[in-house]
Design a protein around this motif. Structure first.
Motif, PDB file in Angstrom:
ATOM      1  N   THR A 256     -31.014  13.113   3.290  1.00 23.49           N
ATOM      2  CA  THR A 256     -29.665  12.709   2.911  1.00 23.49           C
ATOM      3  C   THR A 256     -29.764  11.488   1.998  1.00 23.49           C
ATOM      4  O   THR A 256     -30.847  10.918   1.810  1.00 23.49           O
ATOM      5  CB  THR A 256     -28.822  12.376   4.173  1.00 23.49           C
ATOM      6  OG1 THR A 256     -27.467  12.161   3.789  1.00 23.49           O
ATOM      7  CG2 THR A 256     -29.299  11.131   4.877  1.00 23.49           C
ATOM      8  N   ILE A 257     -28.626  11.107   1.439  1.00 24.13           N
ATOM      9  CA  ILE A 257     -28.560   9.845   0.679  1.00 24.13           C
ATOM     10  C   ILE A 257     -27.494   8.996   1.349  1.00 24.13           C
ATOM     11  O   ILE A 257     -26.393   9.499   1.638  1.00 24.13           O
ATOM     12  CB  ILE A 257     -28.155  10.086  -0.787  1.00 24.13           C
ATOM     13  CG1 ILE A 257     -29.094  11.102  -1.443  1.00 24.13           C
ATOM     14  CG2 ILE A 257     -28.171   8.765  -1.571  1.00 24.13           C
ATOM     15  CD1 ILE A 257     -28.711  11.464  -2.880  1.00 24.13           C
ATOM     16  N   ILE A 258     -27.796   7.728   1.601  1.00 24.33           N
ATOM     17  CA  ILE A 258     -26.747   6.836   2.117  1.00 24.33           C
ATOM     18  C   ILE A 258     -26.450   5.773   1.058  1.00 24.33           C
ATOM     19  O   ILE A 258     -27.309   5.429   0.227  1.00 24.33           O
ATOM     20  CB  ILE A 258     -27.101   6.198   3.475  1.00 24.33           C
ATOM     21  CG1 ILE A 258     -28.312   5.252   3.366  1.00 24.33           C
ATOM     22  CG2 ILE A 258     -27.328   7.262   4.541  1.00 24.33           C
ATOM     23  CD1 ILE A 258     -28.464   4.335   4.578  1.00 24.33           C
ATOM     24  N   TYR A 259     -25.216   5.277   1.122  1.00 23.77           N
ATOM     25  CA  TYR A 259     -24.724   4.354   0.092  1.00 23.77           C
ATOM     26  C   TYR A 259     -24.082   3.142   0.745  1.00 23.77           C
ATOM     27  O   TYR A 259     -23.555   3.226   1.862  1.00 23.77           O
ATOM     28  CB  TYR A 259     -23.630   5.027  -0.751  1.00 23.77           C
ATOM     29  CG  TYR A 259     -24.092   6.250  -1.501  1.00 23.77           C
ATOM     30  CD1 TYR A 259     -24.619   6.143  -2.785  1.00 23.77           C
ATOM     31  CD2 TYR A 259     -23.986   7.525  -0.932  1.00 23.77           C
ATOM     32  CE1 TYR A 259     -25.034   7.281  -3.478  1.00 23.77           C
ATOM     33  CE2 TYR A 259     -24.401   8.656  -1.625  1.00 23.77           C
ATOM     34  CZ  TYR A 259     -24.926   8.524  -2.896  1.00 23.77           C
ATOM     35  OH  TYR A 259     -25.341   9.640  -3.579  1.00 23.77           O
ATOM     36  N   ALA A 260     -24.049   2.036   0.000  1.00 22.58           N
ATOM     37  CA  ALA A 260     -23.206   0.901   0.413  1.00 22.58           C
ATOM     38  C   ALA A 260     -22.852   0.099  -0.829  1.00 22.58           C
ATOM     39  O   ALA A 260     -23.635   0.037  -1.797  1.00 22.58           O
ATOM     40  CB  ALA A 260     -23.927   0.018   1.413  1.00 22.58           C
ATOM     41  N   ASP A 261     -21.661  -0.496  -0.796  1.00 27.25           N
ATOM     42  CA  ASP A 261     -21.230  -1.390  -1.869  1.00 27.25           C
ATOM     43  C   ASP A 261     -21.544  -2.813  -1.442  1.00 27.25           C
ATOM     44  O   ASP A 261     -21.027  -3.278  -0.421  1.00 27.25           O
ATOM     45  CB  ASP A 261     -19.721  -1.214  -2.117  1.00 27.25           C
ATOM     46  CG  ASP A 261     -19.443   0.154  -2.715  1.00 27.25           C
ATOM     47  OD1 ASP A 261     -20.058   0.473  -3.753  1.00 27.25           O
ATOM     48  OD2 ASP A 261     -18.655   0.915  -2.123  1.00 27.25           O
TER      49      ASP A 261
END
Ligand SMILES: NC(=O)CC(=O)C(=O)O
Length: 293
Positions: A256-261
């Motif tokens: 999977t790919i996880i993201y955060a700003d």
């Protein structure tokens, strides 16, 4: 307080599923990095040993030569693939790590390569603490059977954004290196890492949050996806912690790919509220190696 992160940044961590075929792994990494860039990420991270299985038996077979730099395509297909992927994605790319063979010394290292959005190499890190552990009945692993340790701590400047500290997997267990990077101004500590199903549940998230709370910096841990048929099963659970040690995003164990700003305010606010940065007593612990027997 000076800005640590000069402008907001979308971070992506790719929990990549890799197999035995390096060419397939590189092309798969490309498609996942482009997917992350398409979603707006400007800093993208791949896992430790992203282009090979993880294990001492694999390091020599998959090792690439990086010096003199730049290497030829034959010496390091991964260097050239990562450079091209970063440029195509128009993003900073922390290329997980790859096994490296330094031909002059005949030594192997576990090495991370970092590329700018124009595809230029802007930093490298050789794993400085080797994963040598023995937990009877659970796991024995001795990277030092094959690998040599790097001898530098690594902080890399991303010109538009600020500095990141970079280290690999077992390095996270040594808080001194993280603190040095944070005190040099790193807004984010990045660890490509492949914990396993014994030490992962025990310590992975704890260590990520600990480095975040120690340093009031963002922390990113990027694991390979778990391959249940592999001799070494990665824990997965790629995660991003914020400077207050909240987990912003965490994967399970599959690809999977996880993201955060990421924002500067999150760093500034916690450092104002709990000002350990200015309360530290370096006069009392100038040399932490003093207690050594
Ligand atoms: N694989 C590592 O380098 C580290 C690890 O699994 C652990 O520290 O646990």
């Amino acid at each position: 307080m000076a800005a640590f992160l000069r402008k907001p940044l979308k971070l992506a961590l790719v929990q990549l599923a890799s197999g035995a075929d390096k060419t397939v792994n590189l092309s798969h990494a490309r498609s996942k990095v482009l997917e992350a860039a398409q979603a707006g990420a400007r800093l993208i991270v791949l896992p430790e040993c992203f282009n090979s299985p993880y294990g001492t038996q694999y390091f020599p077979k998959y090792a690439e030569t990086l010096h003199p730099s730049p290497p030829t395509k034959e010496q390091s297909p991964s260097y050239h693939a990562l450079s091209a992927i970063a440029a195509e994605a128009n993003a900073y790319l922390v290329g997980g790590s790859i096994p490296e063979l330094e031909t002059s010394s005949k030594k192997y290292y576990n090495t991370s390569l970092v590329f700018s959005p124009s595809g230029s190499l802007i930093g490298t890190h050789r794993k400085t603490h080797l994963f040598d552990i023995d937990i009877p009945g659970k796991i024995s692993f001795k990277e030092s059977d094959v690998l040599s340790p790097g001898d530098h701590l690594t902080v890399i400047d991303l010109p538009e954004y600020g500095k990141i500290g970079l280290a690999i997997c077992y390095d996270i267990r040594f808080p001194e290196a993280a603190m040095i990077a944070a005190r040099k101004g790193a807004f984010l500590l990045v660890y490509p890492g492949a914990f396993n199903t014994t030490t992962g549940p025990l310590h992975w998230s704890l260590l990520g949050r600990a480095r975040a709370v120690d340093n009031q910096s963002y922390v990113a841990l990027c694991s390979p996806a778990r391959d249940v048929n592999a001799s070494y099963q990665a824990y997965g659970h790629t995660l991003i912690a914020d400077p207050s040690a909240n987990i912003l995003s965490e994967a399970e164990d599959s690809e999977t790919i996880i993201y955060a700003d990421l924002s500067d305010e999150a760093i500034v606010n916690i450092r104002k509220g709990i000002p350990i940065y200015t309360q530290r007593r370096f006069d009392l612990y100038l040399d932490v190696s003093e207690g050594q027997n």
